[in-house]
Design a protein around this motif. Structure first.
Motif, PDB file in Angstrom:
ATOM      1  N   MET A 106       0.500   6.374   9.085  1.00 28.29           N
ATOM      2  CA  MET A 106       1.083   5.043   9.168  1.00 28.29           C
ATOM      3  C   MET A 106       1.397   4.665  10.610  1.00 28.29           C
ATOM      4  O   MET A 106       1.129   3.534  11.046  1.00 28.29           O
ATOM      5  N   PHE A 161       2.624  -1.135   4.318  1.00 29.27           N
ATOM      6  CA  PHE A 161       2.479   0.280   4.005  1.00 29.27           C
ATOM      7  C   PHE A 161       3.827   0.885   3.626  1.00 29.27           C
ATOM      8  O   PHE A 161       4.849   0.609   4.255  1.00 29.27           O
ATOM      9  N   VAL A 195       0.852  -1.185   0.000  1.00 27.26           N
ATOM     10  CA  VAL A 195       0.000   0.000   0.000  1.00 27.26           C
ATOM     11  C   VAL A 195       0.890   1.239   0.000  1.00 27.26           C
ATOM     12  O   VAL A 195       1.668   1.454   0.940  1.00 27.26           O
ATOM     13  N   ASP A 237       5.506   4.400   3.462  1.00 25.79           N
ATOM     14  CA  ASP A 237       5.510   5.839   3.733  1.00 25.79           C
ATOM     15  C   ASP A 237       6.583   6.478   2.857  1.00 25.79           C
ATOM     16  O   ASP A 237       7.714   5.992   2.785  1.00 25.79           O
ATOM     17  N   LEU A 286       1.439   5.148   0.442  1.00 25.90           N
ATOM     18  CA  LEU A 286       0.864   6.362   1.024  1.00 25.90           C
ATOM     19  C   LEU A 286       1.480   7.547   0.309  1.00 25.90           C
ATOM     20  O   LEU A 286       2.689   7.782   0.407  1.00 25.90           O
ATOM     21  N   LYS A 307       1.072  11.820   6.240  1.00 22.79           N
ATOM     22  CA  LYS A 307       1.282  10.420   5.834  1.00 22.79           C
ATOM     23  C   LYS A 307       1.989   9.622   6.918  1.00 22.79           C
ATOM     24  O   LYS A 307       1.604   8.489   7.228  1.00 22.79           O
ATOM     25  N   GLU A 344      -8.776   0.819   7.030  1.00 24.20           N
ATOM     26  CA  GLU A 344      -8.099  -0.480   6.936  1.00 24.20           C
ATOM     27  C   GLU A 344      -8.986  -1.528   6.261  1.00 24.20           C
ATOM     28  O   GLU A 344      -8.496  -2.362   5.495  1.00 24.20           O
TER      29      GLU A 344
END
Length: 296
Positions: free
Chosen positions: A20, A55, A6, A57, A8, A16, A161
């Motif tokens: 996270m 995730f 994913v 970042d 961001l 951001k 989520e």
């Protein structure tokens, strides 16, 4: 089981890293009110009974590419769109920035499902205006979902989520369920020191400094960390050190306490301030300081 990556994305300083950190329930990315605080792509891994979301970042996408460092930040942000499954685009209010048009073009090219997240929704009092903005957003782009959140207060993060997990492919987990990042502890030690510097000296030295871990020694009861703070001019060195060394001492104390929380062990932290003229506009200097070769 669901599993996937994913990204961001968004402009600098839209939240951001805070998003996270709160999704993971642990601070990985450093935060500050100053733009360009995030300089590296950082993976945060969250594993639940439903699946695993990884995730990414990233530095904020921005227009200013005057220096090599700025070009590095943009390329790092852009390259994150390669190889991910879902994009989460973060805005910090009910408005579009001039650079958002460039982000729309990047998303069109990537062809990925995109969730639009409007951050700081707790500060939006006019709910009709928010609904009107959502309707406008759907006209501008076929978003898979639009979710208002407050990253700082964890508002609606459970809904976000769920939307993310629904878009991830069915796949086995990539990382062990207890792993939360792919970065080593020495990386986070450098980031924590830089966070303290940025928070205390952001008005005077917002982008002129970086941190390099020169030695990281792990012992049974104590970790010894030796870090260099690089600035671009001798005059900046005296600012970081402060009167009778007080500024550097305070930064070191704050950083040491946070590093101890992170690694769960006592830490000896030694800081030096060094000058590397023009490091932020030199590809060779950036590479020597740990920035990947992404600036050509």
């Amino acid at each position: 089981m669901k599993c996937g990556y994913v990204a961001l994305i968004g402009r600098p300083n839209v939240g951001k890293s805070t998003l996270m950190n709160h999704i993971l329930g642990q601070k990985l990315s450093i935060t500050c009110r100053k733009p360009q605080t995030t300089r590296h792509r950082i993976q945060g891994i969250k594993t639940t009974p439903v699946g695993q979301a990884i995730f990414m970042d990233t530095p904020g996408m921005h227009q200013d590419e005057k220096k090599v460092l700025n070009r590095y930040l943009n390329k790092t942000a852009d390259s994150t769109l390669l190889g991910v499954n879902v994009v989460v685009w973060l805005l910090d209010g009910l408005y579009w920035h001039v650079y958002d048009e460039q982000i729309f073009k990047k998303l069109d090219y990537a062809g990925l499902p995109v969730i639009l997240v409007v951050n700081k929704c707790d500060k939006i009092k006019d709910k009709q205006a928010m609904l009107a903005f959502f309707a406008e957003a759907r006209q501008k782009y076929p978003f898979a979902a639009i979710v208002p959140v407050s990253a700082l207060k964890s508002t609606n993060l459970d809904i976000l989520e769920q939307e993310i997990m629904a878009l991830l492919p069915e796949a086995a987990a990539i990382y062990p369920e207890d792993q939360i990042t792919d970065r080593p502890e020495r990386f986070f030690a450098a980031e924590i020191v830089r966070e303290k510097l940025t928070r205390r000296l952001g008005d005077e030295l917002p982008y002129a400094l970086t941190v390099e871990i020169e030695r990281y020694e792990e012992h049974s009861e104590l970790s010894k960390i030796y870090a260099a703070i690089w600035v671009e001019r001798s005059s900046q060195k005296s600012i970081v050190i402060g009167k009778q060394g007080e500024m550097l001492k305070n930064i070191g104390t704050e950083a040491r306490l946070d590093i101890e929380k992170l690694i769960g062990q006592k830490v000896y932290l030694q800081l030096w301030v060094k000058v590397k003229k023009g490091w932020s506009d030199s590809e060779r200097a950036l590479q020597s300081l740990g920035f990947v070769d992404n600036c050509d």
